[in-house]
Every structure is written in structure tokens, then in C-alpha cells.
Design a protein around this motif. Sequence first.
Motif, PDB file in Angstrom:
ATOM      1  N   CYS A 187       0.862  -1.174   0.000  1.00 44.15           N
ATOM      2  CA  CYS A 187       0.000   0.000   0.000  1.00 44.15           C
ATOM      3  C   CYS A 187       0.904   1.231   0.000  1.00 44.15           C
ATOM      4  O   CYS A 187       1.669   1.435   0.933  1.00 44.15           O
ATOM      5  N   THR A 191      -3.243  10.361   0.065  1.00 47.36           N
ATOM      6  CA  THR A 191      -3.507   9.500  -1.094  1.00 47.36           C
ATOM      7  C   THR A 191      -2.932   8.113  -0.836  1.00 47.36           C
ATOM      8  O   THR A 191      -1.783   7.989  -0.420  1.00 47.36           O
ATOM      9  N   THR A 192      -3.751   7.088  -1.071  1.00 45.36           N
ATOM     10  CA  THR A 192      -3.277   5.708  -0.959  1.00 45.36           C
ATOM     11  C   THR A 192      -3.533   4.998  -2.277  1.00 45.36           C
ATOM     12  O   THR A 192      -4.487   5.293  -2.983  1.00 45.36           O
ATOM     13  N   ASN A 193      -2.651   4.054  -2.574  1.00 39.98           N
ATOM     14  CA  ASN A 193      -2.799   3.273  -3.790  1.00 39.98           C
ATOM     15  C   ASN A 193      -2.441   1.821  -3.497  1.00 39.98           C
ATOM     16  O   ASN A 193      -1.353   1.536  -3.023  1.00 39.98           O
ATOM     17  N   ARG A 241      -5.674   0.739  -7.303  1.00 39.70           N
ATOM     18  CA  ARG A 241      -6.893   1.328  -6.735  1.00 39.70           C
ATOM     19  C   ARG A 241      -6.483   2.496  -5.836  1.00 39.70           C
ATOM     20  O   ARG A 241      -5.836   2.295  -4.826  1.00 39.70           O
ATOM     21  N   THR A 242      -6.846   3.706  -6.241  1.00 41.07           N
ATOM     22  CA  THR A 242      -6.442   4.908  -5.517  1.00 41.07           C
ATOM     23  C   THR A 242      -7.602   5.468  -4.712  1.00 41.07           C
ATOM     24  O   THR A 242      -8.735   5.494  -5.180  1.00 41.07           O
ATOM     25  N   GLN A 243      -7.278   5.919  -3.517  1.00 41.06           N
ATOM     26  CA  GLN A 243      -8.279   6.575  -2.674  1.00 41.06           C
ATOM     27  C   GLN A 243      -7.654   7.835  -2.095  1.00 41.06           C
ATOM     28  O   GLN A 243      -6.492   7.836  -1.704  1.00 41.06           O
ATOM     29  N   GLU A 244      -8.431   8.917  -2.073  1.00 35.50           N
ATOM     30  CA  GLU A 244      -7.964  10.189  -1.527  1.00 35.50           C
ATOM     31  C   GLU A 244      -8.869  10.633  -0.393  1.00 35.50           C
ATOM     32  O   GLU A 244     -10.084  10.464  -0.463  1.00 35.50           O
TER      33      GLU A 244
END
Length: 140
Positions: free
Chosen positions: A46, A77-79, A83-86
Amino acid sequence: MKKCLLFSFFLLSLLMEKNVFAQKNSKTATIWFLRNKSLIGSILECNVKVGNQKPFSLYVGQSAKFTVFSKGRVIITTNIAGRTQEEWLEVEPGKDYFYKININKKKYLSLVELPEKEDWTNNPKYTLEEDSKYPINEKK
């Protein structure tokens, strides 16, 4: 003997009061990240990025401590596997924020209260801090 006990109690109360005051007036905030201990997605890394700072990677069961000197709105921001989530976070000096990363949920990055069963502050994989040359809220 009573005078010694009374003096000790008075001294202890002063020290505790000073410590609480120092915590409230701290010039930094701390953002903690914990990658959940789950077998689902355990081989996937991650990548986490705080504002415009360098990203870092967390694997299952790892945590990271990120010290922030700036105040204001910051993007986290995580990837994971493309799959990226902010998430936006309003950072205030003297506060601790706790993000839990749980792969088996639709929204895998969530801001939570400090869990009682898990001690995030013991042995973080990374101890990072904001680069003062590039403030966290500053755009590249």
C-alpha cells in the motif's frame, strides 16, 4: 512525613499540568497509519502519500508515524494494486490523527479513533516528517 507527601503531590500535579499544557500547544501534528493485519491482500503493498511529500509503502501489520509542521487542509492518497483513494484532512497543531488501512473493505482508508486493542505507537515501520523546504500544503 505529611509535609513530604503534600510537597510530592504538589510537585507531581505541577509536572502533569505542564505536560498537558505542552501537548496542547505543540507546533506539530502527527498522522498515524496502520495497515490492518488481514490475509486478504497481504502480498500487496500500500503506497501512502501525504500532501506533496514522498510516498512510502506499508505491508500487513505495519504502521507509520508522520509529523506535520504545517497547518491546514492536506490530501492523503493511498494506492493499492492500482486502486487509488484520496482523503482530505484538516490538520491542526497538537493533534494526533489515526488512519487505518483495511484492504477487504470498499473504502479501505478510514480515519478512526485510536483503537484500544492495537498500539499504533509501538515500533512504527517508518518515522517520517514533513520536509520544511516543501511545505505539505504547497503545490508542486
